[in-house]
Each structure stands twice: as structure tokens, then as C-alpha cells.
Design a protein around this motif. Structure first.
Motif, PDB file in Angstrom:
ATOM      1  N   VAL A  38       2.714  -3.215  -6.849  1.00 40.82           N
ATOM      2  CA  VAL A  38       1.251  -3.140  -6.911  1.00 40.82           C
ATOM      3  C   VAL A  38       0.643  -4.179  -5.974  1.00 40.82           C
ATOM      4  O   VAL A  38      -0.276  -3.890  -5.202  1.00 40.82           O
ATOM      5  N   VAL A  39       1.192  -5.397  -6.025  1.00 43.73           N
ATOM      6  CA  VAL A  39       0.676  -6.474  -5.178  1.00 43.73           C
ATOM      7  C   VAL A  39       0.856  -6.135  -3.704  1.00 43.73           C
ATOM      8  O   VAL A  39      -0.070  -6.277  -2.897  1.00 43.73           O
ATOM      9  N   GLY A  42      -1.594  -3.447  -2.765  1.00 44.26           N
ATOM     10  CA  GLY A  42      -2.954  -3.982  -2.730  1.00 44.26           C
ATOM     11  C   GLY A  42      -3.195  -4.847  -1.510  1.00 44.26           C
ATOM     12  O   GLY A  42      -4.216  -4.706  -0.827  1.00 44.26           O
ATOM     13  N   LEU A  43      -2.248  -5.727  -1.214  1.00 46.37           N
ATOM     14  CA  LEU A  43      -2.424  -6.618  -0.062  1.00 46.37           C
ATOM     15  C   LEU A  43      -2.451  -5.834   1.243  1.00 46.37           C
ATOM     16  O   LEU A  43      -3.241  -6.134   2.141  1.00 46.37           O
ATOM     17  N   LEU A  45      -3.454  -2.790   1.629  1.00 46.43           N
ATOM     18  CA  LEU A  45      -4.738  -2.108   1.689  1.00 46.43           C
ATOM     19  C   LEU A  45      -5.823  -3.077   2.166  1.00 46.43           C
ATOM     20  O   LEU A  45      -6.595  -2.782   3.078  1.00 46.43           O
ATOM     21  N   VAL A  46      -5.839  -4.257   1.552  1.00 48.68           N
ATOM     22  CA  VAL A  46      -6.892  -5.230   1.864  1.00 48.68           C
ATOM     23  C   VAL A  46      -6.780  -5.737   3.297  1.00 48.68           C
ATOM     24  O   VAL A  46      -7.777  -5.913   3.993  1.00 48.68           O
TER      25      VAL A  46
ATOM     26  N   TRP B 217      -9.567 -13.979   2.691  1.00 50.57           N
ATOM     27  CA  TRP B 217      -8.922 -12.858   3.392  1.00 50.57           C
ATOM     28  C   TRP B 217      -8.382 -13.307   4.739  1.00 50.57           C
ATOM     29  O   TRP B 217      -7.275 -12.961   5.126  1.00 50.57           O
TER      30      TRP B 217
END
Lengths: 309, 342
Positions: A38-39, A42-43, A45-46, B217
Motif C-alpha cells: 500500500v505504501v 501510494g508513494l 502515485l504521489v 513532497w
């Protein structure tokens, strides 16, 4: 891949006895096993989505973006590359003149790379190899330059270059870049020179080479990977730099770098966002290409002396 | 500092009493002789171009800033007044320190640096742990995660501004549709946003949190890179021993990995804090310093360009540097002894 081999040995044992199936260990293993993916997802994607979105907007038509701002892809019929011709062509023909900005950026960036390496290579060699008076102090000085805030340096350099009339020139900017980067560059290169065995140079000395000839024939060829990595690293810093470009070149549009041009035009309402996105792509693509081409070389460099930011 | 293999090279260099022009030997660097002397000369010659550049372009300008800060000087009278006047005054510091908004700006800078640094390091740590073990495509994932850090700041801020735009930004588009937001959020132009959570009403500094999110970010890859490198150096036997002793993954992280990583985290915190505290580009490009995000470096820039007041800009920059030096000093004093122990 010594590290990967090692990591395999940490793998959890597969044959868990049934009574221990819900032990804390087993539960944690299962939870983290899933959480890990999941991490990672998610990373990814971000980190990647903004770049995807950049590319996506640059090839969509503006009216369609306003009609449907949430679209996550573009249909083939919608494809529109006019944004790129518009952003590249000169202002006289209704474009934004990014071709000129690219030329300026390239001039400054290549100039900075050449000059920095020219100055930093002998310096790094000296700091790594030669015992000279004040060597330690010089290293400390360079490290503190690396940590120094550029906003504090911006004031006197702005004033001084204004006073001597060199503020609006690409050469002035280039000199500022070299002075900012050369210390980091020496630090990175020195680390590499330190790993080259001295015995190689000694045998050359036995064969009758002088110091300069040893540097030229032995040390430089051996340090090539580090030199290339360092050159790319310097190129990226110079290409990306914003603050000094803004302070030095903002008055004359013909001198703008790509970074400066994009930041100045981004405030204007007349220019469609899609066209500016094409400009962002043009600004970003060289960096991404360099980065993926030399990722391994660069990550080592980045850990040794990361960007001042 | 120099990693010179002393053993083994001794005999070779002892034979070096040959008629060659200048055979030098670094392994004898400590001994005094004609060879070291010529090495010293060569060293100074090779380092001098760098030294000249650094002294003229960094050291002297900074000393000069100190002088400028004590003089009433603006871009307009720069041409007429000399570069090295003696009309010293404390007015600039008085003005800068009592200016409206300075206290708030300092607080903003602190919140921005602490939260930005903290979240970037936590995110970097999570990322480093997640990609620790091999899986297909790990090289790509690692490279992709470094992109925010290497991408040009102007392009990255522009995309973020577009994504966060209240009218046609994709975040607000999906936020209002999927997440049930009542109305689009002006992430970068709204100073605060009232939030009601579990019946408690409070307001969030929207724009400040947005720029902190951007900072996290953009700079988490830096922490990720350092922590990944450190994780690879942790001996596998340590963790294996803990596992054999029955330590669960969480316990292994808490008692085996984390102590190994702490020195790296300490160094990362101080590096990132220094850079975030002074950072100008990100906030200037995202909000222009508006909506409660005016950090001190943006004030320096505005004094310099908008009002052209060199004296004020220098004084403000010095104040910023002095506060940073004090904070870093306190940090080092507080944490340095602990680092040495680990």
C-alpha cells in the motif's frame, strides 16, 4: 548485489505452526506485508502523478480542460500538440519564445559545468592527495559554503553586480553559479579521489611521471565516472536554479532562462495553462532524461553532496 | 582524512632514489623533505583558483553584507554613495525588528521549517523501509521516488499550483465529487479554513499547510536516499538474532533498526532544517508569500527588489542567519553528546 542477498536471509519462515498463527509476530508480519505494498503504491502515485498530470495537460486542448478538468487521460482524437509549437515559437509570431530561453539555459548550464569542472578537478585532487598548508581549513571553509543560505548571499551579489553593471548578463549569472557550486563539487570529487589507490600513482612516479602528468594520465581517467556524475549534477543545479536567475535577468526577456521564463509567464492570465504546461514539460524533460540515464552514478553523488536547496 | 594505504608501499618508495625528476610519495606526507615541500606548493597552486572564487564570491560578499546592514543604502542612491561608506547606523535593524509582520513571519518560518523537515524525514523513513526488501521493479520505484527532488522547482510548483487551483484543479475536482467537499478549497490563497471535526470548531492555516505538504513532497526523497543507504549498512545478523529471539517486526524496528538510524536522522534533521529555514523558491513560487506564508527569506527578497532598500534587506538577512545559527547551536549542544554514544 550483496545487499539483496543479505535481505533474502531476513525473509520470514514460511512454516508457522498452527497454534502460533495469530501470535503477535504472525499478525504483524501479515499486516506489514500488505501495508508495504500500500505504501509503495501510494508513494508512487504521489511522486509520479504531478509529472503525469503535467504531460497530460500539455497535450489537451484548453477548452476541453475547462469542460472536464477531472479527466485522467486523453483520447487519441483529442491529442493536441499545438501547445508545444506555441510555447517554442518566438513572441513575434505569437509564441512564448521558449526556444530562446532554452538556448540561454543551455549556455549557462554548459558553461557552469565546464568552468566548475575546470576549477574543481585540480582543487579536489589537491585536497585529496597533497599535503599543503591549511588543507584542513580549506575543507572546512568549503563545507560551510555548502551550508550557507543563498538568500543571504543574494543581497551582496545583487548589489555588487548591479554596481559593476554585470547584473543583466548571462556571464555574470554563470560566475555566480560556479562560485555557489564549486565547493560542493570539490567535496564530491575529493571523496572519489580518496578511493583511488595511491599505489597506482606511485608506480607512475617510479616510471618517471611528474605530478601533472600523473594527474592527467592516471588520476583523471580513473576518476571519469565521478567526473561524469559531477558534471551531470552541476548541470542539473544550473538548469533548475531560480533565485539568482530571477534577481539577475528578470528585466530582459531575451536573457530569461527556462525556469525564469516559466515562472514569469505563469502569472499571466492571457497565456493558456496548457501552453505553460508544455513549457514545464520542456523544462523538466532534460532533467528526467539525465536522471534516468545516470541514476546510479547520481544517487551516489547526491548522497555525497546534495543540492543546496 | 586521506585514505592512504601506508603498509606495503614503503619498500617501493624506498627504492625511489632514482634520477627521475620528482617522484613524490603521499604515504610519506608527514615526513619533512623536499618532496613534501614541492607537494605543498603544487597543492596550493591547484586549490588557488577555487579559493579565489570562494573568497571573492562568497566570503567577502558576506562580510560586506554586515557592513551594508549598518548603512542607510538603497538601490537609488547606490550609484552616488560609495561602496564602503562610514555612515553607520542601527536604524536598519530597528526597522526590521519592529516592522509589522516580522514576528508573525518568524513564527511562520519556524512552523514551516519544523513541520516541513519533520514530515519529509518521516515520509522518507517510511519509503526507505517499504522498499527495503527486493521486489521486481524496485530500481524503478527507487528512481521514481527521487523525481520530486531532482525536478526543476519552477515546474514542480507550477504543476502543484495548477492541481490545487480552485476552478479547474484536479484535486478540487475530485475532492468535491468523491470526498464530499462542500466547495472547492483555495489551497494556496486562503489563509485559514474553518474545520469542524467531531463537533469541535477550529481553523486550519490552509495555505501554510499546503506549502508544508509541498515541502514534504519535494524533500522526502533526500531523506529516503540517506536512510536507504544507512539501512543497507545495517548488519543483517543483528536483525536475524533479534528475530530468532522472537522479536516481532515492530520490535525489531524499535529496538534494532531505529537505534542504528538515529545518527543519520539527526544529521538529516539539521541539514533539512537549515535549508528549509532559508528556503525561498518554493514559497515564493507557490504563494508569493501571501495568505499567511510569508517566511523571512521572502521578506528579504521584497526589501531588496520591491523597495530596493539594500540596508534593510541586508539587516533582515543577517537577522535570519543569526536566528538560524542560534537554533542550530542549541540543537547541537542538546543532541551532539547523544549522537556520539550511538
Amino acid at each position: 548485489m550483496a545487499t539483496e542477498m543479505r535481505e533474502h536471509t531476513v525473509q520470514e519462515p514460511r512454516d508457522v505452526p498452527p497454534d502460533r498463527q495469530w501470535s503477535r509476530d504472525a499478525v504483524e508480519n501479515r499486516v506489514f506485508g500488505i501495508l508495504r505494498w500500500v505504501v509503495i503504491a501510494g508513494l508512487l502515485l504521489v511522486t509520479l502523478f504531478p509529472f503525469y498530470y503535467m504531460g497530460l495537460l500539455s497535450i489537451r486542448a484548453l477548452d476541453e480542460v475547462i469542460l472536464d478538468p477531472g479527466a485522467l487521460w486523453v483520447s487519441l482524437s483529442e491529442l493536441n500538440f499545438d501547445t508545444y509549437t506555441s510555447v517554442l515559437s518566438s513572441p513575434d509570431s505569437g509564441g512564448q519564445g521558449f526556444l530562446v530561453f532554452m538556448r540561454n539555459s543551455a549556455l549557462v548550464a554548459f558553461g557552469t559545468v565546464a568552468l566548475t569542472l575546470l576549477v574543481a578537478l585540480p582543487g579536489a585532487y589537491a585536497v585529496s592527495r597533497l599535503e599543503f598548508f591549511g588543507r584542513r581549513q580549506v575543507s572546512a571553509l568549503f563545507l560551510s559554503v555548502y551550508l550557507f543560505p543563498s538568500i543571504l548571499l543574494a543581497v551582496p551579489l545583487f548589489v555588487a553586480f548591479t554596481r559593476i553593471g554585470q547584473r543583466g548578463t548571462l556571464v555574470g549569472l554563470l560566475i555566480v553559479y560556479v562560485s555557489q557550486i564549486v565547493a560542493v563539487s570539490i567535496y564530491m570529487l575529493r571523496n572519489y579521489f580518496d578511493t583511488i589507490p595511491v599505489s597506482l600513482e606511485e608506480s607512475a612516479a617510479l616510471d618517471g611521471c611528474g605530478r601533472l602528468s600523473i594527474m592527467w594520465r592516471i588520476s583523471l581517467p580513473l576518476a571519469m565516472p565521478a567526473i561524469v556524475a559531477n558534471g551531470l549534477f552541476v548541470f542539473m543545479i544550473a538548469w533548475n536554479e531560480f533565485l539568482f536567475a530571477l534577481l539577475f535577468l528578470v528585466e530582459d526577456r531575451d536573457k530569461w532562462t527556462v525556469s525564469l521564463g516559466l515562472s514569469q509567464l505563469a502569472g499571466s492570465i492571457e497565456i493558456p495553462t496548457t501552453v505553460l504546461m508544455a513549457g514545464s514539460v520542456i523544462l523538466t524533460v532534460p532533467i528526467i532524461v539525465i536522471f534516468f540515464a545516470a541514476e546510479r552514478l547520481l544517487t551516489e553523488g547526491l548522497t555525497a553532496g546534495a543540492e543546496k536547496g | 582524512m586521506s585514505h592512504i594505504p601506508v603498509g606495503g608501499t614503503g619498500t617501493a618508495s624506498a627504492d625511489a632514489a632514482t634520477p627521475e625528476p620528482e617522484p613524490r610519495d603521499e604515504s610519506r606526507g608527514k615526513s619533512r623533505g623536499p618532496l613534501t615541500r614541492s607537494d605543498a606548493r603544487a597543492g596550493l597552486t591547484l586549490i588557488s583558483p577555487t579559493l579565489v572564487i570562494v573568497i571573492f564570491m562568497v566570503v567577502l560578499p558576506i562580510l560586506w553584507t554586515v557592513m551594508l546592514a549598518f548603512r542607510p543604502l538603497s538601490l537609488l542612491n547606490l550609484a552616488t554613495s560609495g561602496l564602503f561608506g562610514t555612515d553607520f547606523t542601527l536604524d536598519n535593524f530597528r526597522t526590521v525588528l519592529t516592522a509589522s509582520g516580522f514576528g508573525g513571519s518568524l513564527l511562520t518560518t519556524l512552523v514551516y521549517s519544523v513541520l516541513g523537515t519533520g514530515s519529509a524525514i518521516v515520509l522518507g523513513l517510511i519509503a526507505a523501509l517499504a522498499v527495503r526488501r527486493t521486489f521486481p521493479g524496485r530500481t524503478f520505484v527507487r528512481a521514481a521516488m527521487l523525481l520530486p527532488y531532482v525536478a526543476p522547482v519552477v515546474a514542480a510548483t507550477f504543476v502543484w499550483r495548477t492541481m490545487l487551483d480552485p476552478q479547474f484543479g484536479i484535486i478540487n475536482h475530485w475532492g468535491t465529487r468523491l470526498l464530499g467537499w462542500d466547495e472547492p478549497i483555495a489551497f494556496l490563497t486562503q489563509q485559514s479554513n474553518p474545520i469542524s471535526l467531531l463537533g469541535v470548531e477550529f481553523s486550519l492555516p490552509t495555505a501554510l499547510l499546503s506549502v508544508i505538504a509541498f515541502e514534504a513532497w519535494r524533500s522526502f526523497p533526500f531523506a529516503f536516499l540517506f536512510l536507504t543507504a544507512r539501512l543497507q549498512a545495517v548488519p543483517a545478523t543483528l536483525e536475524e538474532a533479534a528475530r530468532v529471539d522472537g522479536a516481532t517486526p515492530l520490535q525489531r524496528f524499535r529496538y534494532v533498526l531505529l537505534p542504528q538510524l538515529l545518527p543519520t536522522i539527526a544529521v538529516l534533521s539539521i541539514l533539512r532544517f537549515i535549508w528549509t529555514f532559508n528556503s525561498f523558491d518554493d514559497i515564493y513560487l507557490l504563494t508569493g508569500g501571501g495568505a499567511g506564508t510569508e517566511v523571512v527569506s521572502v521578506r528579504v527578497f521584497n526589501y531588496l527588489t520591491a523597495t530596493g532598500n539594500i540596508g534593510l534587506a541586508s539587516a533582515q538577512a543577517l537577522v535570519l542567519a543569526a536566528i538560524l545559527a542560534v537554533l542550530v547551536g542549541i540543537y547541537l549542544k542538546r543532541f551532539a553528546p547523544q549522537e556520539e554514544k550511538t
